[in-house]
Scaffold this motif. Structure first.
Motif, PDB file in Angstrom:
ATOM      1  N   VAL A 116      11.922  42.148 -69.327  1.00 36.18           N
ATOM      2  CA  VAL A 116      13.026  43.086 -69.604  1.00 36.18           C
ATOM      3  C   VAL A 116      13.008  43.490 -71.066  1.00 36.18           C
ATOM      4  O   VAL A 116      13.565  44.538 -71.426  1.00 36.18           O
ATOM      5  CB  VAL A 116      14.397  42.501 -69.223  1.00 36.18           C
ATOM      6  N   ALA A 119      23.997  44.726 -64.819  1.00 34.15           N
ATOM      7  CA  ALA A 119      23.245  43.924 -65.778  1.00 34.15           C
ATOM      8  C   ALA A 119      21.976  43.316 -65.216  1.00 34.15           C
ATOM      9  O   ALA A 119      20.999  43.135 -65.929  1.00 34.15           O
ATOM     10  CB  ALA A 119      24.145  42.820 -66.334  1.00 34.15           C
ATOM     11  N   SER A 120      21.968  42.980 -63.942  1.00 38.07           N
ATOM     12  CA  SER A 120      20.807  42.284 -63.384  1.00 38.07           C
ATOM     13  C   SER A 120      19.800  43.214 -62.720  1.00 38.07           C
ATOM     14  O   SER A 120      18.765  42.757 -62.232  1.00 38.07           O
ATOM     15  CB  SER A 120      21.273  41.243 -62.357  1.00 38.07           C
ATOM     16  N   ARG A 121      20.054  44.521 -62.701  1.00 40.99           N
ATOM     17  CA  ARG A 121      19.186  45.459 -61.986  1.00 40.99           C
ATOM     18  C   ARG A 121      18.366  46.293 -62.962  1.00 40.99           C
ATOM     19  O   ARG A 121      18.883  46.804 -63.958  1.00 40.99           O
ATOM     20  CB  ARG A 121      20.000  46.375 -61.079  1.00 40.99           C
ATOM     21  N   TYR A 122      17.076  46.446 -62.624  1.00 43.11           N
ATOM     22  CA  TYR A 122      16.145  47.176 -63.482  1.00 43.11           C
ATOM     23  C   TYR A 122      15.244  48.056 -62.625  1.00 43.11           C
ATOM     24  O   TYR A 122      14.991  47.759 -61.451  1.00 43.11           O
ATOM     25  CB  TYR A 122      15.283  46.202 -64.291  1.00 43.11           C
ATOM     26  N   ARG A 176      13.494  49.110 -67.062  1.00 44.33           N
ATOM     27  CA  ARG A 176      14.629  49.810 -67.647  1.00 44.33           C
ATOM     28  C   ARG A 176      15.907  49.403 -66.931  1.00 44.33           C
ATOM     29  O   ARG A 176      15.955  49.397 -65.690  1.00 44.33           O
ATOM     30  CB  ARG A 176      14.422  51.319 -67.523  1.00 44.33           C
ATOM     31  N   PRO A 177      16.947  49.077 -67.667  1.00 41.70           N
ATOM     32  CA  PRO A 177      18.206  48.677 -67.016  1.00 41.70           C
ATOM     33  C   PRO A 177      18.758  49.800 -66.147  1.00 41.70           C
ATOM     34  O   PRO A 177      18.678  50.973 -66.486  1.00 41.70           O
ATOM     35  CB  PRO A 177      19.145  48.402 -68.200  1.00 41.70           C
ATOM     36  N   ARG A 178      19.284  49.412 -65.015  1.00 42.18           N
ATOM     37  CA  ARG A 178      19.980  50.375 -64.168  1.00 42.18           C
ATOM     38  C   ARG A 178      21.413  50.435 -64.644  1.00 42.18           C
ATOM     39  O   ARG A 178      22.090  49.419 -64.744  1.00 42.18           O
ATOM     40  CB  ARG A 178      19.921  49.928 -62.709  1.00 42.18           C
TER      41      ARG A 178
END
Length: 439
Positions: A434, A139-142, A133-135
């Motif tokens: 993702v 944009a690059s953190r999940y 799940r996107p943080r």
């Protein structure tokens, strides 16, 4: 003594298929440990009936019965009768509660450690289906839904791997330097923690043999006192006094691979093969550690200092073979480890613990000369050879070695069943996760 006798006799009956006879004894209104029908009487030698693996599990079961004390398997060896063991348990000091994740570390006295939020799930409860799940806003953190791990999405790249410069500490197995085309991938922001691994064991319920494959040691192993998990009233848990945000240690490649498969919705029982694995390849790990530039360390080419990574700075702790001789008798909670969420060994991508603290298992079979093979330059290269007794790669250095072993290109291998107090792991997944898991 009644409690000790009940626990041990129940386990003997289970292992020796004598449950019907024991059932009558255990349901008597007043349990009598001197009953002549018991498999183990108070003065019988336990070691004559139980092998080291059984004694390890016996100690864990006794720990569940006596949660106020810490019962080490060696206690059984030193007191091998129910009578003497019962008295030894009475004499044990009461244990402390598990430390919070904010607890101070003994690793770097005088160094101020900065931590960020610890997100890994350590409690009980159902496991969610695997998704990233996107943080919010980054944009690059999940976040991985299965275990709460934060991961960084690294873009596809042409990564230079290895080191054949004149670096005085470089070894032959680090060259020749070569370019590997890497597809995008998700890398755990930090190693898997003790608390998260305990949750994995509770949700998967591995067999006794599988537990010994993963993270348990024979009772005669001196490192048993440093096994960081114990079987408590509510299942597997971090030992009292130990921070749950410490990296998982004494975990084999098999145990790391099992967790990584489970965390990504795959069958963890396939842990003995790397054909499908969610551990990083050597190339992925090295690129994630130092980024697009071929630097010596995650922070660049500047010298290593105690505020940058957790390694052994005292050369006097090494013997003539370079092995650490200190900490053999150090209590588990005083080992010089730092939490996985401490800002040390930080890579250009923001990954923590990419130098020092604990070595990290990789997917590859380790071979000294792999970089000389054409396969080393394939797209998404990794050494896929799987032969009996083959070593598995490990990267990153640790608290028991010097900073030179924490260089980003330093590589070595261990047997997949090896377990070390300085050895942990993190997970990795293809970038397309993702959008949801899939082949």
């Amino acid at each position: 003594m009644q409690k000790v006798s009940r626990v041990l006799n129940e386990r003997v009956a289970q292992d020796e298929a004598d449950a019907p006879a024991l059932g009558r004894i255990m349901t008597e209104p007043v349990y009598n440990p001197d009953d002549e029908d018991l498999p183990l009487r108070p003065t019988d030698n336990i070691l004559l009936r139980r092998d080291s693996r059984c004694i390890i599990m016996d100690a864990f079961e006794l720990g569940r019965e006596f949660p106020e004390v810490e019962i080490d398997p060696r206690l059984v060896f030193d007191n091998p009768t129910i009578e003497s063991l019962s008295q030894a348990i009475v004499d044990l000091p009461k244990t402390q509660r598990t430390k919070s994740v904010e607890s101070a570390s003994t690793a770097q006295p005088g160094v101020t450690l900065t931590s960020v939020a610890f997100t890994q799930i350590t409690g009980t409860g159902e496991m969610a289906p695997c998704s990233y799940r996107p943080r919010g806003g980054e944009a690059s953190r999940y976040y991985r839904s299965t275990d709460g791990m934060e991961s960084i999405l690294l873009p596809a790249s042409m990564a230079r791997i290895g080191d054949d410069t004149n670096c005085p500490t470089a070894r032959e197995n680090e060259g020749p330097s070569h370019v590997v085309e890497l597809s995008s991938f998700l890398m755990d922001i930090e190693p898997v923690s003790l608390g998260a691994y305990a949750r994995f064991l509770n949700l998967t319920q591995p067999s006794q043999d599988e537990l010994f494959d993963f993270c348990l040691l024979p009772a005669e192993d001196a490192r048993c006192c440093h096994i960081p998990l114990t079987l408590g009233e509510e299942g597997w848990q971090v030992k009292p006094g130990v921070p749950p945000n410490w990296p998982m240690i004494l975990v084999s490649w098999y145990g790391a691979n099992a967790y990584a498969l489970w965390a990504h919705g795959e069958d963890w029982r396939s842990y003995k093969t790397a054909s499908k694995s969610f551990l990083p390849t050597e190339a992925q790990w090295e690129y994630a550690a130092r980024g697009p530039e071929t630097m010596q360390f995650p922070w660049g080419n500047d010298d290593a200092t105690p505020d940058l990574l957790n390694v052994c700075w005292d050369a006097s702790t090494y013997d003539s073979k370079g092995n650490v001789t200190a900490h053999v008798a150090t209590p588990l909670e005083e080992l010089p480890l730092v939490g996985v969420n401490v800002l040390m060994g930080v890579s250009p991508f923001g990954l923590r613990g990419m130098a020092g603290n604990v070595w990290q298992w990789c997917r590859d079979t380790y071979h000294t000369n792999f970089y000389m093979c054409t396969e080393a330059s394939d797209k998404d290269a990794w050494n896929a050879e799987e032969e009996e007794g083959a070593l598995k790669s490990e990267r990153g250095g640790s608290w028991v070695g010097p900073a030179s072993l924490a260089r980003s290109s330093y590589r070595r291998g261990r047997h997949p069943c090896a377990k070390g107090r300085c050895l942990g792991f993190r997970c990795c997944a293809p970038g397309h996760f993702v959008d949801g898991p899939g082949d």
